[in-house]
Design a protein around this motif. Structure first.
Motif, short mmCIF file in Angstrom:
data_model
loop_
_atom_site.label_atom_id
_atom_site.label_comp_id
_atom_site.label_asym_id
_atom_site.label_seq_id
_atom_site.Cartn_x
_atom_site.Cartn_y
_atom_site.Cartn_z
N GLU A 156 46.48 75.97 53.09
CA GLU A 156 45.14 75.41 52.89
C GLU A 156 45.22 73.90 52.78
N GLU A 157 46.23 73.38 52.10
CA GLU A 157 46.41 71.93 51.97
C GLU A 157 46.70 71.30 53.33
N LEU A 158 47.50 71.98 54.13
CA LEU A 158 47.82 71.50 55.47
C LEU A 158 46.55 71.42 56.32
N PHE A 159 45.74 72.44 56.26
CA PHE A 159 44.50 72.45 57.04
C PHE A 159 43.54 71.37 56.56
N ASP A 160 43.56 71.07 55.28
CA ASP A 160 42.72 69.99 54.76
C ASP A 160 43.11 68.66 55.39
N LEU A 161 44.40 68.42 55.57
CA LEU A 161 44.86 67.18 56.21
C LEU A 161 44.40 67.12 57.67
N LEU A 162 44.52 68.24 58.37
CA LEU A 162 44.06 68.27 59.76
C LEU A 162 42.55 68.07 59.84
N ASP A 163 41.83 68.61 58.87
CA ASP A 163 40.38 68.44 58.84
C ASP A 163 40.03 66.96 58.66
N ARG A 164 40.85 66.24 57.92
CA ARG A 164 40.61 64.80 57.75
C ARG A 164 40.75 64.08 59.09
N LEU A 165 41.76 64.47 59.88
CA LEU A 165 41.91 63.86 61.20
C LEU A 165 40.71 64.16 62.08
N ALA A 166 40.22 65.38 62.00
CA ALA A 166 39.11 65.80 62.86
C ALA A 166 37.79 65.14 62.47
N THR A 167 37.53 65.03 61.17
CA THR A 167 36.24 64.52 60.70
C THR A 167 36.25 63.04 60.39
N GLY A 168 37.44 62.49 60.12
CA GLY A 168 37.51 61.08 59.71
C GLY A 168 37.06 60.87 58.28
N GLU A 169 37.02 61.94 57.49
CA GLU A 169 36.54 61.85 56.12
C GLU A 169 37.50 62.54 55.15
#
Length: 243
Positions: A156-169
């Protein structure tokens, strides 16, 4: 069809990027960076995704009509080579990843330029397309990924980091309703640098989850009136079973 290459060389990468820009991007398909993230998600997915399912997604929903059988064959070799490249990548960590297996994403040569050469903030969204492609791959096995994420906090933490790349937030974990913080360029780079290690962790989990395990077989315990297995000739209840 010829044997696909184990990875794409510079000329093959350039050719695939050109084909995608011409035949995929105009139809809401993938550019090279998004394709790299997409295929990477597929090679670490909870279950296999056959080419017949994922290839149409690359081109925006429907594969193009190629000019010739030769061109169609070339495209298949390039896609298969890219798949091989992504599959080989996740078997390495960040400390031993060969340069030819590095994630395919655009990086500015000098983000510190000023004046007329300065790069606009939205031109520094390193990893954005790659992460979007990764999540498109996840969507093809969404329910199974959800099961993995529910059972593994580290994932879940890993996906949160990828989500930051995708959203810029960057969301506030303590207050999800609070305004998100913009993701800085240096923070993007830090996530990108850590990608090989994160992908290796996902691959290790996938291999472990898909490895069949034989149940441990134990010989049945002797009955109390059976001969003792120690070979004494006595009944088990009068020998070792009495201990």
């Amino acid at each position: 069809m010829s044997t696909p290459p184990p990875y794409l060389d510079d000329a093959q990468i350039e050719r695939l990027a050109e084909l995608l820009e011409q035949r995929a991007v105009p139809f809401k398909g993938f550019n090279l960076e998004a394709l790299d993230g997409f295929l990477t998600a597929l090679v670490v997915a909870p279950s296999p995704v056959p080419p017949g399912e994922w290839e149409p997604v690359v081109w925006g929903g429907k594969p193009p009509r190629w000019d010739s059988a030769e061109e169609a064959g070339q495209v298949q070799l390039l896609l298969a080579g890219h798949w091989n490249m992504c599959a080989a990548r996740v078997r390495h960590g960040e400390d031993d990843l060969p340069d030819h297996l590095a994630p395919l994403m655009w990086l500015p040569e000098d983000p510190e330029l000023t004046g007329e050469e300065a790069l606009h903030e939205d031109e520094l969204d390193v990893g954005h397309d790659w992460a979007l492609g990764f999540f498109e791959g996840v969507a093809l096995r969404e329910a199974e990924w959800d099961g993995w994420l529910d059972a593994n906090d580290w994932m879940e933490e890993l996906f949160d980091l990828l989500d930051r790349l995708a959203t810029g937030e960057v969301l506030n974990p303590e207050d999800p309703t609070a305004e998100a913080t913009p993701l800085g360029y240096s923070e993007r780079l830090a996530i990108v640098v850590s990608l090989p290690g994160m992908l290796a962790d996902l691959n290790h989990h996938r291999v472990d989850a898909l490895t069949p395990r034989d149940p441990i077989r134990r010989d049945p315990a002797p009955g109390r009136n059976d001969p003792c297995p120690c070979g004494s000739g006595k009944k088990h209840k009068k020998c070792c079973g009495a201990q």
